[in-house]
Design an enzyme around this catalytic site. Structure first.
Site, PDB file in Angstrom:
ATOM      1  N   LYS A  13      41.780  -6.097  61.331  1.00  0.00           N
ATOM      2  CA  LYS A  13      40.701  -6.229  62.313  1.00  0.00           C
ATOM      3  C   LYS A  13      39.846  -7.471  62.031  1.00  0.00           C
ATOM      4  O   LYS A  13      39.577  -8.259  62.928  1.00  0.00           O
ATOM      5  CB  LYS A  13      39.795  -4.971  62.304  1.00  0.00           C
ATOM      6  CG  LYS A  13      40.541  -3.686  62.657  1.00  0.00           C
ATOM      7  CD  LYS A  13      39.605  -2.486  62.713  1.00  0.00           C
ATOM      8  CE  LYS A  13      38.934  -2.161  61.392  1.00  0.00           C
ATOM      9  NZ  LYS A  13      39.847  -1.777  60.303  1.00  0.00           N
ATOM     10  N   ARG A  88      33.185   4.198  64.633  1.00  0.00           N
ATOM     11  CA  ARG A  88      34.127   4.824  63.709  1.00  0.00           C
ATOM     12  C   ARG A  88      34.089   6.347  63.820  1.00  0.00           C
ATOM     13  O   ARG A  88      34.842   7.023  63.108  1.00  0.00           O
ATOM     14  CB  ARG A  88      33.740   4.443  62.285  1.00  0.00           C
ATOM     15  CG  ARG A  88      34.603   3.351  61.655  1.00  0.00           C
ATOM     16  CD  ARG A  88      34.063   3.116  60.257  1.00  0.00           C
ATOM     17  NE  ARG A  88      34.992   2.509  59.359  1.00  0.00           N
ATOM     18  CZ  ARG A  88      35.102   1.205  59.139  1.00  0.00           C
ATOM     19  NH1 ARG A  88      34.369   0.354  59.817  1.00  0.00           N
ATOM     20  NH2 ARG A  88      35.955   0.747  58.247  1.00  0.00           N
ATOM     21  N   ARG A 127      43.901  -7.842  49.167  1.00  0.00           N
ATOM     22  CA  ARG A 127      42.895  -8.542  49.972  1.00  0.00           C
ATOM     23  C   ARG A 127      41.891  -9.259  49.063  1.00  0.00           C
ATOM     24  O   ARG A 127      41.446  -8.720  48.054  1.00  0.00           O
ATOM     25  CB  ARG A 127      42.152  -7.548  50.869  1.00  0.00           C
ATOM     26  CG  ARG A 127      40.903  -8.152  51.516  1.00  0.00           C
ATOM     27  CD  ARG A 127      40.451  -7.424  52.752  1.00  0.00           C
ATOM     28  NE  ARG A 127      40.006  -6.072  52.514  1.00  0.00           N
ATOM     29  CZ  ARG A 127      39.680  -5.223  53.503  1.00  0.00           C
ATOM     30  NH1 ARG A 127      39.775  -5.604  54.762  1.00  0.00           N
ATOM     31  NH2 ARG A 127      39.293  -4.003  53.221  1.00  0.00           N
ATOM     32  N   ARG A 160      36.947  -6.872  46.988  1.00  0.00           N
ATOM     33  CA  ARG A 160      35.917  -5.889  47.332  1.00  0.00           C
ATOM     34  C   ARG A 160      35.994  -4.689  46.403  1.00  0.00           C
ATOM     35  O   ARG A 160      37.073  -4.247  46.047  1.00  0.00           O
ATOM     36  CB  ARG A 160      36.101  -5.435  48.784  1.00  0.00           C
ATOM     37  CG  ARG A 160      35.298  -6.272  49.757  1.00  0.00           C
ATOM     38  CD  ARG A 160      35.671  -6.027  51.183  1.00  0.00           C
ATOM     39  NE  ARG A 160      35.664  -4.615  51.548  1.00  0.00           N
ATOM     40  CZ  ARG A 160      35.877  -4.188  52.790  1.00  0.00           C
ATOM     41  NH1 ARG A 160      36.124  -5.059  53.756  1.00  0.00           N
ATOM     42  NH2 ARG A 160      35.860  -2.906  53.064  1.00  0.00           N
ATOM     43  N   ARG A 171      39.512   6.295  52.027  1.00  0.00           N
ATOM     44  CA  ARG A 171      39.165   5.671  53.312  1.00  0.00           C
ATOM     45  C   ARG A 171      40.194   5.998  54.388  1.00  0.00           C
ATOM     46  O   ARG A 171      39.857   6.141  55.556  1.00  0.00           O
ATOM     47  CB  ARG A 171      39.007   4.156  53.133  1.00  0.00           C
ATOM     48  CG  ARG A 171      37.709   3.824  52.399  1.00  0.00           C
ATOM     49  CD  ARG A 171      37.765   2.489  51.743  1.00  0.00           C
ATOM     50  NE  ARG A 171      37.749   1.391  52.673  1.00  0.00           N
ATOM     51  CZ  ARG A 171      38.102   0.146  52.357  1.00  0.00           C
ATOM     52  NH1 ARG A 171      38.492  -0.131  51.117  1.00  0.00           N
ATOM     53  NH2 ARG A 171      38.051  -0.799  53.252  1.00  0.00           N
TER      54      ARG A 171
END
Ligand code: ADP
Ligand code: ADP
Ligand code: ZN
Length: 217
Positions: A13, A88, A127, A160, A171
């Site tokens: 996203k 969300r 990431r 992160r 998550r």
């Protein structure tokens, strides 16, 4: 154009949001980025949000909805915007609808970037994000030109805190329970569009442009 990006964590996203908002010259509104900025500035909002984010839980709806309403009230959103990571929950989606309704606006398209679970863990643990501008990179799929440096702003790339294997699993559970129902929500409003997010970044972007081109007509 008023766009919502839907999809599990790691779907791409943020990556696509940067490309879309550049092309259409609309603001990129990422609730995750807003929370992270507040965390780095140690604001009261940041201190509260951090408790949830570090565990992979959602920040409470009341807090999140207020922040987005404030952001959407700013002048630069008049001609469109892209929401990345919001809504969300169904409650957030309903709040967004009522906010837009009261301003005689509506969402043009809710774009689902569809990526099966098998792909997610590798994407998330690999990431790296720019500590200055939030741009997303990947150690294998989207490497920066200079190691550990952001191509856009030269900022330092970091991992992160919530991109560990354990938090990613939490998550994904949260996504299934609380966010997945939004797919049906937008389907019923006839504004859901879906693209295959497993292809490479440029190809996903091309398909998104096709969808948005059709919406704009
Ligand atoms: P999200 O905002 O949905 O959590 P990101 O845009 O941050 O996702 O992407 C998650 C990770 O996967 C990042 O490391 C990014 O570079 C990488 N990525 C994004 N799109 C693709 C893609 N189409 N193929 C492979 N890796 C991708
Ligand atoms: P991802 O790139 O995995 O999609 P985000 O950057 O969008 O992650 O979000 C990171 C974290 O910020 C979430 O796990 C959640 O704790 C919090 N967050 C972001 N957006 C929302 C939202 N709309 N509602 C509640 N919490 C949110
Ligand atoms: Zn940067």
């Amino acid at each position: 154009m008023k766009i919502i990006l839907l999809g599990p964590p790691g779907a791409g996203k943020g990556t696509q949001a940067k490309l879309i908002t550049e092309k259409y010259s609309i603001p990129h509104i990422s609730t995750g980025d807003i929370f992270r900025k507040n965390i780095s500035e140690k604001t009261p909002l940041g201190i509260e949000a951090k408790r949830y984010m570090d565990n992979g839980q959602l920040v409470p709806d009341e807090v999140t909805i207020g922040i987005v309403n404030d952001r959407l009230s700013m002048n630069d959103c008049e001609n469109g915007f892209l929401l990345d990571g919001f809504p969300r929950t169904v409650k957030q989606a309903e709040a967004l609808d009522s906010f837009l309704n009261s301003n005689e606006q509506k969402i043009d398209t809710a774009l689902l970037i569809d990526v099966p679970k098998e792909f997610i863990l590798e994407r998330m643990t690999g990431r790296r994000v720019c500590s200055a501008c939030g741009a997303s990179y990947h150690i294998k799929f989207n490497t920066p030109k200079v190691e550990n440096k952001c191509d856009v702003c030269g900022g330092l790339l970091v991992q992160r805190k919530d991109d560990t294997e354990e938090t990613v699993k939490e998550r994904l559970d949260v996504y299934d329970r609380q966010t997945q129902p939004l797919i049906q929500y937008y389907k019923e409003k006839n504004i859901l569009a879906k693209v295959d997010g497993t292809e490479e970044i440029g190809m996903v972007f091309e398909k998104i442009c096709d969808v948005l081109g059709a919406v704009a007509k």
